[in-house]
Design a protein around this motif. Sequence first.
Motif, short mmCIF file in Angstrom:
data_model
loop_
_atom_site.label_atom_id
_atom_site.label_comp_id
_atom_site.label_asym_id
_atom_site.label_seq_id
_atom_site.Cartn_x
_atom_site.Cartn_y
_atom_site.Cartn_z
N ILE A 153 0.84 -1.21 0.00
CA ILE A 153 0.00 0.00 0.00
C ILE A 153 0.87 1.25 0.00
N ARG A 154 1.97 1.22 0.76
CA ARG A 154 2.86 2.38 0.79
C ARG A 154 3.49 2.62 -0.57
N ILE A 155 3.89 1.55 -1.26
CA ILE A 155 4.47 1.69 -2.60
C ILE A 155 3.45 2.30 -3.57
N LEU A 156 2.20 1.83 -3.49
CA LEU A 156 1.17 2.36 -4.38
C LEU A 156 0.89 3.83 -4.09
N LYS A 157 0.92 4.22 -2.82
CA LYS A 157 0.72 5.62 -2.47
C LYS A 157 1.87 6.48 -2.99
N ASN A 158 3.07 5.92 -3.01
CA ASN A 158 4.21 6.65 -3.58
C ASN A 158 4.05 6.80 -5.09
N ILE A 159 3.57 5.75 -5.76
CA ILE A 159 3.35 5.82 -7.21
C ILE A 159 2.30 6.86 -7.54
N LYS A 160 1.29 7.02 -6.67
CA LYS A 160 0.22 7.99 -6.93
C LYS A 160 0.75 9.41 -7.06
N GLY A 161 1.85 9.71 -6.37
CA GLY A 161 2.41 11.06 -6.46
C GLY A 161 2.96 11.39 -7.83
N ALA A 162 3.41 10.39 -8.57
CA ALA A 162 3.96 10.62 -9.92
C ALA A 162 3.78 9.35 -10.74
#
Length: 248
Positions: A161-170
């Motif tokens: 989930i943390r990785i996906l939230k990071n991807i959401k930024g860019a």
Amino acid sequence: MEQLPGFVAQGESFGLVCRLRKSLYGLKQSPRAWFGRFSTVVQQFGMTRSEADHSVFYRNSTVRCIYLIVYVDDIVLTSSDHHGISQIKQHLCHHFQTKDLGKLRYLLGIEVAQSKNGIVISQRKYALDILEETGLMSPKPIDTPMDPNAKLLPRHWNAVIRILKNIKGAPGKGLLYGYNNHTRVVGYSDADWAGSPSDRRSTSDYCVFIGDNLISWKSKKQNVVARSSAEAEYRAIASASCELIWLK
């Protein structure tokens, strides 16, 4: 191929089969027959099939080179010889029903953007599809993909989930392949020691550059428990060496 029910003629013996004169779409031998035919046509143009990857064909001369990559029925051509590109397109159109889609923009889920500085590849659409499926389009993005102090246990969902939230930024962040004056291959490898808290296995990772461009990378937990940090490092070096030999 067995005959269809009711197809057997009167007075003929049963057990006859149809003789296959042409590979039909959907049969196991049709991809092999298609690729065999395609390889023959491409090699008639003077191209050579790569022994390391049979889906790659190339033709090199003293000053020009042409590379062709095929995946099922998608073909990518790249070359420093524009006249050679036109010739091979005409050659393929003469033997197959092909469609020229122009400059490469999208292939196998990868978006391609070209400029004078180089080529950028990303998976923006794929990333957005994953965020939508997991319901993470609304939460606030996170700056870093991993918590450096976290020790992953067999349940990794929070880390994902943390990785996906990071991807959401860019979601459109990708790799830039710039134009280099050299093609020196450089590899880096590293490993932790007994980093997994569940089974105490180490993690090997490496990355390989051609010039300034990152072309290959991997991070994988080792198959056995290393008895020392030196053993873990040697296993990482061996994995990176195998990749370098393959690339060479």
